[in-house]
Design an enzyme around this catalytic site. Sequence first.
Site, mmCIF file in Angstrom:
data_model
loop_
_atom_site.group_PDB
_atom_site.id
_atom_site.type_symbol
_atom_site.label_atom_id
_atom_site.label_comp_id
_atom_site.label_asym_id
_atom_site.label_seq_id
_atom_site.Cartn_x
_atom_site.Cartn_y
_atom_site.Cartn_z
ATOM 1 N N ASP A 13 8.627 -0.398 -3.847
ATOM 2 C CA ASP A 13 8.286 -1.255 -4.987
ATOM 3 C C ASP A 13 9.234 -2.427 -5.165
ATOM 4 O O ASP A 13 9.489 -2.877 -6.288
ATOM 5 C CB ASP A 13 8.238 -0.421 -6.296
ATOM 6 N N GLY A 40 1.534 0.861 -3.295
ATOM 7 C CA GLY A 40 0.860 0.036 -4.292
ATOM 8 C C GLY A 40 1.536 -1.315 -4.281
ATOM 9 O O GLY A 40 2.695 -1.438 -4.677
ATOM 10 N N HIS A 41 0.863 -2.326 -3.741
ATOM 11 C CA HIS A 41 1.457 -3.662 -3.604
ATOM 12 C C HIS A 41 0.727 -4.622 -4.533
ATOM 13 O O HIS A 41 -0.501 -4.648 -4.558
ATOM 14 C CB HIS A 41 1.367 -4.133 -2.145
ATOM 15 N N GLN A 226 6.478 1.250 1.327
ATOM 16 C CA GLN A 226 7.629 2.018 0.823
ATOM 17 C C GLN A 226 8.934 1.242 1.079
ATOM 18 O O GLN A 226 8.883 0.039 1.215
ATOM 19 C CB GLN A 226 7.694 3.419 1.459
HETATM 20 P P1 GDP Z 1 5.653 -3.494 -3.635
HETATM 21 O O1 GDP Z 1 5.136 -2.105 -3.568
HETATM 22 O O2 GDP Z 1 6.958 -3.631 -2.925
HETATM 23 O O3 GDP Z 1 4.671 -4.548 -3.181
HETATM 24 O O4 GDP Z 1 5.961 -3.769 -5.171
HETATM 25 P P2 GDP Z 1 5.053 -3.380 -6.445
HETATM 26 O O5 GDP Z 1 3.886 -4.276 -6.475
HETATM 27 O O6 GDP Z 1 4.794 -1.909 -6.481
HETATM 28 O O7 GDP Z 1 6.059 -3.653 -7.625
HETATM 29 C C1 GDP Z 1 6.597 -4.919 -7.855
HETATM 30 C C2 GDP Z 1 6.183 -5.374 -9.269
HETATM 31 O O8 GDP Z 1 6.988 -6.468 -9.647
HETATM 32 C C3 GDP Z 1 4.753 -5.872 -9.348
HETATM 33 O O9 GDP Z 1 4.243 -5.556 -10.619
HETATM 34 C C4 GDP Z 1 4.908 -7.385 -9.196
HETATM 35 O O10 GDP Z 1 3.843 -8.118 -9.771
HETATM 36 C C5 GDP Z 1 6.185 -7.615 -9.941
HETATM 37 N N1 GDP Z 1 6.994 -8.747 -9.491
HETATM 38 C C6 GDP Z 1 7.147 -9.268 -8.255
HETATM 39 N N2 GDP Z 1 8.112 -10.193 -8.215
HETATM 40 C C7 GDP Z 1 8.573 -10.291 -9.476
HETATM 41 C C8 GDP Z 1 9.611 -11.065 -10.085
HETATM 42 O O11 GDP Z 1 10.317 -11.825 -9.463
HETATM 43 N N3 GDP Z 1 9.801 -10.866 -11.428
HETATM 44 C C9 GDP Z 1 9.077 -9.998 -12.150
HETATM 45 N N4 GDP Z 1 9.342 -9.891 -13.458
HETATM 46 N N5 GDP Z 1 8.096 -9.237 -11.613
HETATM 47 C C10 GDP Z 1 7.862 -9.377 -10.296
HETATM 48 P P1 IMO Z 2 5.279 0.970 -2.020
HETATM 49 O O1 IMO Z 2 4.698 0.568 -0.686
HETATM 50 C C1 IMO Z 2 7.694 3.805 -4.315
HETATM 51 C C2 IMO Z 2 7.622 7.976 -2.982
HETATM 52 C C3 IMO Z 2 6.984 8.987 -3.913
HETATM 53 C C4 IMO Z 2 7.789 10.231 -3.576
HETATM 54 C C5 IMO Z 2 8.013 10.080 -2.064
HETATM 55 C C6 IMO Z 2 7.036 10.862 -1.205
HETATM 56 O O2 IMO Z 2 4.440 0.596 -3.178
HETATM 57 O O3 IMO Z 2 6.697 0.522 -2.127
HETATM 58 P P2 IMO Z 2 4.469 10.493 -0.564
HETATM 59 O O4 IMO Z 2 3.239 10.452 -1.429
HETATM 60 O O5 IMO Z 2 4.679 9.272 0.252
HETATM 61 O O6 IMO Z 2 4.549 11.762 0.255
HETATM 62 O O7 IMO Z 2 5.697 10.601 -1.612
HETATM 63 O O8 IMO Z 2 7.881 8.694 -1.779
HETATM 64 N N1 IMO Z 2 6.768 6.822 -2.626
HETATM 65 C C7 IMO Z 2 6.924 5.602 -3.118
HETATM 66 N N2 IMO Z 2 7.778 5.129 -4.058
HETATM 67 N N3 IMO Z 2 6.847 2.956 -3.687
HETATM 68 C C8 IMO Z 2 6.000 3.402 -2.734
HETATM 69 O O9 IMO Z 2 5.239 2.573 -1.987
HETATM 70 C C9 IMO Z 2 5.984 4.786 -2.439
HETATM 71 N N4 IMO Z 2 5.276 5.557 -1.580
HETATM 72 C C10 IMO Z 2 5.774 6.795 -1.698
HETATM 73 O O10 IMO Z 2 7.118 8.606 -5.255
HETATM 74 O O11 IMO Z 2 9.046 10.167 -4.194
HETATM 75 MG MG MG Z 3 4.633 -0.527 -4.857
#
Ligand code: GDP
Ligand code: IMO
Ligand code: MG
Length: 431
Positions: A13, A40-41, A226
């Site tokens: 994340d 979840g991106h 991840q």
């Molecule tokens: P990913 O899994 O690495 O793609 O990241 P996620 O989407 O799960 O989580 C990142 C969150 O931060 C999302 O809700 C983005 O919309 C948000 N986000 C990304 N860049 C920024 C930033 O620079 N500032 C803030 N406040 N939110 C951001």
């Molecule tokens: P993105 O791509 C954050 C974590 C789960 C758990 C561990 C194992 O959005 O960064 P799994 O279901 O993969 O067997 O769970 O890994 N986990 C993540 N945490 N971002 C993710 O993906 C994750 N994918 C798995 O919360 O601790």
């Molecule tokens: Mg994510």
Amino acid sequence: MPATCVVGLQWGDEAKGKIVDILTEKHDVVVRYQGGANAGHTVVFDGKKFKLSLIPSGIFRSQVPCLITGGVVLNPASFITEIEGLQKEGVSCENLRISDRAHVIMPWHFEEDRLMNRTTTGEDIGTTQRGIGPCYRDKVGRSWAIRMGDLYTEAFAERIYSLCAVKNKILYGMDPAGGESRLDAEKIVSDYLNYAQRLRPMVTDTTAYLLDALDENKKILFEGAQGALLDIDHGTFPYVTSSNSSGVGVCNGSGVAPRHITKLIGIIKAYTTRVGGGPFPTELDNEIGQHIRDEGNEYGTVTKRPRRCGWFDAVAARYTARLSGASVLSVMLLDVLSKLPEISICTEYEIDGVRTRNFPSQVDDLRKVKPIFITVPGWQQDITGARRWEDLPENARAYVQLLGKLIGTPVEIVSVGPDRQQTIFVDSSSL
Ligand code: GDP
Ligand code: IMO
Ligand code: MG
């Protein structure tokens, strides 16, 4: 020729999706190479927010092919739902290709994930319950695995019948309350043949596709899922995911050899978060942690769980940057720290009275860590409108520079908000 990788250097994340979306414009192919619908991106532009799980974050540039390679574990039902959701929003998924080598998540994998979420010491791993670990386990075990290509063979139905017989016994042994024959082979065959038909035009040999693309000098962008601390071999085992989510996973997941990788962008949040179980040395289980959670909207994209929040851990990030071969860094969510008068960074660990900058290989040692912090002044002003390095307040610039210095890798991108526009490309001469 040039292949760039986007890899998370923390526990996931880190906002990888945002950076992949932005960089897609400059590439010819985007590739998801590991993980599955546990990811979840998020991508935000023109006032719209899109959440992606299996589909590469390059999907919004319809001219750029998006590949899901053999290292991914694919749940066809959720994949089709994701495609339909995007199509409803007017996003074309014509350019999506999935590998015939990708392993398929089957209904028993969800049951197994539910029943085997614990480590041997009894603590919850806290998986996303998407069947990821069980599917990878069957892949490595070989005997019970189904790959995308298998869905199109004559023997498919027969294999499902015999697999259901075995899996029913295993599931019953693990959880008699669920009944002796909870898997309905006939329904599974019918459902999966329907998915197979729907996905037929996308299924291909993505390895061959990528090798040809390299021969043609196409620019390839790899999207990691991840983060490196969740890497099955190099992360905080057993509190990890089941794939190689650090930089080392790009090659085995995609079939592209290391010599083609010319750049690896390590993505870091300006602080640290973690979802699920396992030690987290810099965790802030207090009002500052809650402040970061509120400001950063730190709730899981997939499971909606509140993310655990803490200070930036430079020991962990230095380890994962070196492990992944990060050539540059992208510092994300800097704006989330804007209201804090002071910000701490963990620069060293103390384990059993001994100070170290090395990240421990054993989770029990990580549990013992006493983080050593330095504290720097915050900037206490809104930075979400900053578009150039010079627009950032001096203390914010100093903070970003310090992260780069502690990790030993230059910062190339700074993000000050979720939108595409809220991104600063740092000219190295200005640092
Ligand atoms: P990913 O899994 O690495 O793609 O990241 P996620 O989407 O799960 O989580 C990142 C969150 O931060 C999302 O809700 C983005 O919309 C948000 N986000 C990304 N860049 C920024 C930033 O620079 N500032 C803030 N406040 N939110 C951001
Ligand atoms: P993105 O791509 C954050 C974590 C789960 C758990 C561990 C194992 O959005 O960064 P799994 O279901 O993969 O067997 O769970 O890994 N986990 C993540 N945490 N971002 C993710 O993906 C994750 N994918 C798995 O919360 O601790
Ligand atoms: Mg994510």
